[in-house]
Design a protein around this motif. Structure first.
Motif, PDB file in Angstrom:
ATOM      1  N   ASP A  44       7.914  -9.065   3.593  1.00 15.15           N
ATOM      2  CA  ASP A  44       7.279 -10.197   2.918  1.00 15.15           C
ATOM      3  C   ASP A  44       8.324 -10.949   2.087  1.00 15.15           C
ATOM      4  N   TYR A  45       8.832 -12.046   2.634  1.00 20.38           N
ATOM      5  CA  TYR A  45       9.874 -12.789   1.934  1.00 20.38           C
ATOM      6  C   TYR A  45       9.305 -13.721   0.856  1.00 20.38           C
ATOM      7  N   SER A  46       7.976 -13.773   0.716  1.00 22.17           N
ATOM      8  CA  SER A  46       7.376 -14.644  -0.301  1.00 22.17           C
ATOM      9  C   SER A  46       7.740 -14.213  -1.713  1.00 22.17           C
ATOM     10  N   VAL A  47       8.147 -12.942  -1.885  1.00 16.85           N
ATOM     11  CA  VAL A  47       8.475 -12.432  -3.226  1.00 16.85           C
ATOM     12  C   VAL A  47       9.914 -12.730  -3.624  1.00 16.85           C
ATOM     13  N   THR A  48      10.697 -13.304  -2.722  1.00 21.34           N
ATOM     14  CA  THR A  48      12.115 -13.530  -2.999  1.00 21.34           C
ATOM     15  C   THR A  48      12.324 -14.845  -3.747  1.00 21.34           C
ATOM     16  N   ARG A 101      10.573 -19.374  -3.905  1.00 23.49           N
ATOM     17  CA  ARG A 101       9.847 -19.703  -5.135  1.00 23.49           C
ATOM     18  C   ARG A 101       9.239 -21.114  -5.114  1.00 23.49           C
ATOM     19  N   THR A 104       3.707 -19.817  -1.200  1.00 22.48           N
ATOM     20  CA  THR A 104       3.727 -18.358  -1.020  1.00 22.48           C
ATOM     21  C   THR A 104       2.381 -17.765  -0.578  1.00 22.48           C
ATOM     22  N   ARG A 161       8.143  -5.757  -0.929  1.00 24.84           N
ATOM     23  CA  ARG A 161       7.601  -6.467  -2.094  1.00 24.84           C
ATOM     24  C   ARG A 161       8.168  -5.945  -3.405  1.00 24.84           C
ATOM     25  N   ASN A 162       8.869  -4.824  -3.365  1.00 23.49           N
ATOM     26  CA  ASN A 162       9.526  -4.328  -4.574  1.00 23.49           C
ATOM     27  C   ASN A 162      10.634  -5.267  -5.042  1.00 23.49           C
ATOM     28  N   ARG A 180      10.317  -8.153  -5.773  1.00 23.28           N
ATOM     29  CA  ARG A 180       9.777  -9.037  -6.805  1.00 23.28           C
ATOM     30  C   ARG A 180      10.258  -8.618  -8.196  1.00 23.28           C
ATOM     31  N   VAL A 181      10.367  -7.305  -8.414  1.00 25.47           N
ATOM     32  CA  VAL A 181      10.756  -6.788  -9.729  1.00 25.47           C
ATOM     33  C   VAL A 181      12.100  -6.077  -9.712  1.00 25.47           C
ATOM     34  N   SER A 225      19.705 -14.025  -2.115  1.00 21.77           N
ATOM     35  CA  SER A 225      18.354 -14.062  -2.716  1.00 21.77           C
ATOM     36  C   SER A 225      17.239 -14.072  -1.681  1.00 21.77           C
TER      37      SER A 225
END
Length: 227
Positions: free
Chosen positions: A145-149, A153, A157, A190-191, A193-194, A203
């Protein structure tokens, strides 16, 4: 069935008794073909840090003989591109292990989902044929899931997440229908993201640390079988 995880001692016993792994002859190394796009190529990372090379390295540490993977994958490839590349390289159908991870660029480019379905199914059938016709020798990875990168932004997303979920549902359904091993790594992705260190400096693409987490899950869930 032999699990890689915590079953190495049993594997060695089988070798001593003259058994083989995934059809590979005794004293031979397992051959591995990795098919995909940037997530398989390891874009923006050293090649040895990509997940196929990390998997091979980990198995060798477990005393499981495996060759470095043959990789047919490139950044930006769609299912169409991968089909063309496989046809061009024409690998022999004698691999002990074949992996497939493809589809993110179909979604990214806004291509027809129906076209993806048709071509992914074709690629999965080719993967099985290349794995000596044995679906148990095929690993299918979900799309990250590249939406969290940070790269995404300024993109839509929610749309990315919704569409990738549809892609991954189809991938899982097809993988299960053909008795291949489906490995869900989307949640791990998705990790990022944080944990920014799970991405490379671009990125967008996974780092060595992210791929290591994928390999850990693959090693836990993928099963080898004796002939």
């Amino acid at each position: 069935m032999l699990h890689i995880h915590n079953r190495t001692h049993r594997f060695l016993i089988l070798l001593a008794l003259g058994f083989s792994l995934c059809g590979a002859a005794q004293n031979d190394s397992i051959t591995f073909l990795a098919l995909g796009d940037s997530y398989t190529e390891g874009t923006s990372e050293l090649r040895v840090n990509s997940w196929p090379f990390q998997l091979s390295s980990q198995l060798r540490k477990k005393k499981i003989p495996i060759k470095d993977p043959k990789v047919i994958a490139l950044v930006g490839w769609t299912t169409s591109d991968l089909l063309e590349a496989v046809a061009s390289e024409n690998p022999k159908p004698n691999y002990d292990l074949v992996s497939l991870c493809i589809g993110v660029n179909n979604q990214f480019r806004g291509q027809s989902f129906e076209k993806f379905q048709q071509e992914f199914s074709e690629l999965l059938e080719k993967s099985i044929r290349l794995a000596k016709g044995n679906p148990k020798n095929v690993i299918v990875l979900s799309i990250p899931d590249y939406s969290v990168t940070p790269y995404a932004r300024f993109k839509d997303t929610p749309k990315i997440v919704k569409e990738l979920e549809a892609y991954n549902r189809y991938i899982e359904k097809e993988a299960n229908a053909r008795n291949t091993s489906f490995i869900e790594i989307t949640k791990i992705s998705r990790n990022a993201r944080v944990n920014p260190d799970m991405l490379t400096q671009d990125s967008l693409h996974p780092s060595k640390k992210m791929y290591k987490a994928w390999v850990k899950k693959i090693s836990k869930e993928f099963k080898f079988q004796k002939p």
